[in-house]
Design an enzyme around this catalytic site. Sequence first.
Site, short mmCIF file in Angstrom:
data_model
loop_
_atom_site.label_atom_id
_atom_site.label_comp_id
_atom_site.label_asym_id
_atom_site.label_seq_id
_atom_site.Cartn_x
_atom_site.Cartn_y
_atom_site.Cartn_z
N GLU A 18 -5.27 -8.44 0.45
CA GLU A 18 -6.13 -8.17 1.61
C GLU A 18 -7.39 -8.12 1.52
O GLU A 18 -7.80 -7.46 0.34
CB GLU A 18 -5.38 -6.89 2.35
CG GLU A 18 -4.14 -7.16 3.19
CD GLU A 18 -3.73 -5.73 3.75
OE1 GLU A 18 -4.63 -4.95 4.08
OE2 GLU A 18 -2.52 -5.50 3.98
N GLU A 66 0.85 -1.35 -0.07
CA GLU A 66 -0.01 0.07 0.06
C GLU A 66 0.83 1.39 0.14
O GLU A 66 0.85 2.09 1.05
CB GLU A 66 -0.93 -0.03 1.31
CG GLU A 66 -1.88 -1.08 1.08
CD GLU A 66 -2.99 -1.04 2.07
OE1 GLU A 66 -4.35 -1.39 1.99
OE2 GLU A 66 -2.72 -0.36 3.09
#
Length: 450
Positions: free
Chosen positions: A356, A164
């Site tokens: 995720e 991320e």
Amino acid sequence: MKKFPKDFIWGVAAASYQIEGGVNVDDRGESVWDAFCRWEGKVDNGDTGEIACDHYNRYSDDVKIIRQIGAQAYRLSISWPRILPEGTGRLNQKGIDFYDKVIDACLAANITPWVTLFHWDYPLELYYRGGWLNRESVNWFADYTEVIVDRFSDRVQSWMTLNEPQCFIWLGHGTGTHAPGLQLDISDQLRVTHHALMAHGKATQVIRAKAKTTPSVGWAPVGVVRYPATEAPEDIEAARRAMFGMSGTHLWTNAWFGDPVILGHYPEDGLRQFGKAMPRYHDADLEVMNQPLDFYGANIYNGLTVRASEDAPFEEMKRKPGFPLTMYEWPVEPQSLYWGPKLLQERYQLPIVITENGLASMDWVCEDGKVHDPQRIDFLSRYLKQLHRAIEDGVDVRAYFQWSFLDNLEWNFGYKYRLGLTYVDYATQERTLKDSAFWYQNVIRSNGLI
């Protein structure tokens, strides 16, 4: 039953700083998150990662939990300052030994380790030398990667470089709500981004050159999902524009990160938008970023509905009053696990891995000693049905990693929210598998959803 492909990989995920603890033992160096947690008012309740889930001491029992759940793969991250206490130079053998034990325990339990090189715990000593603002961070990260690959690639084949980047750059260097807590102007955020993307590319080169077993390399950016209000062609095109167009002076975007890495160039609309704020760079920098990848990872939790507009490239639709929200106050939008993979693969032409997905739910140990979390089961079921739909429609999705197998430190929210399949009593470190863990166990066992 909605069966997934026979070679589909079911996994769970976690990150070093969120579960390990052991921050002041065995010569681990400090990270920016250690410093951020000491900064008064930055983390809810003054929580820190000093103990977290004590995974540093309880890794063996935690691997048994992963095995009990039935996960075929475990996405873990390595703490850069646990391996290199100053970020470069001196190697900490005790840190190497710890990850040796974790990886070996996984393999002994028939769990495949998928290793993330950077999940935000940047070495504090390198931050004092400029951190990601310093172009040398590219080489620092490459050198760290070489150490990891040299020590673990005889047993690890699946790699992710960065987790991320949108978060650790925009939240960590823009809004200041994440470590290192900086509020930089957009020009400096763009510089940080440029260096991080070059670091990704350099790390990929190192993995391919040095790995002792054939590597599979990807990364795990945020999947910023926008999906169409209807399946009319004009609404789908609006969703496509919303997912990959540049709007506003922020970095919560797919294309600004994905295009250089996969397509070899920054998006033209972004270059026009940022203008003079862009750092000077050479074409060779983009060549470093643009390395062949084996999969495109995406962390997807929610999305936003858009539709066609006569006055703009798209129109964002307002959610109805009472729209379902998780405890994080994130919207519950299963369609994001259909449209996100579909549109990401359409643009980048790579297999997709959901690195995720999960939710913060209202969990506690009930009087019967169990943790009943029906909302998590319902959430995961709805999302996985949409992922199955994407696969049926031809999207090449290779794996799914549930976040997380343990409740853990949720960054600036501390221990306020619980996203695990396993309940953690932080006072006693007792683990209790939630109902959702047994539900997920059945999903994995049957390779499908009823």
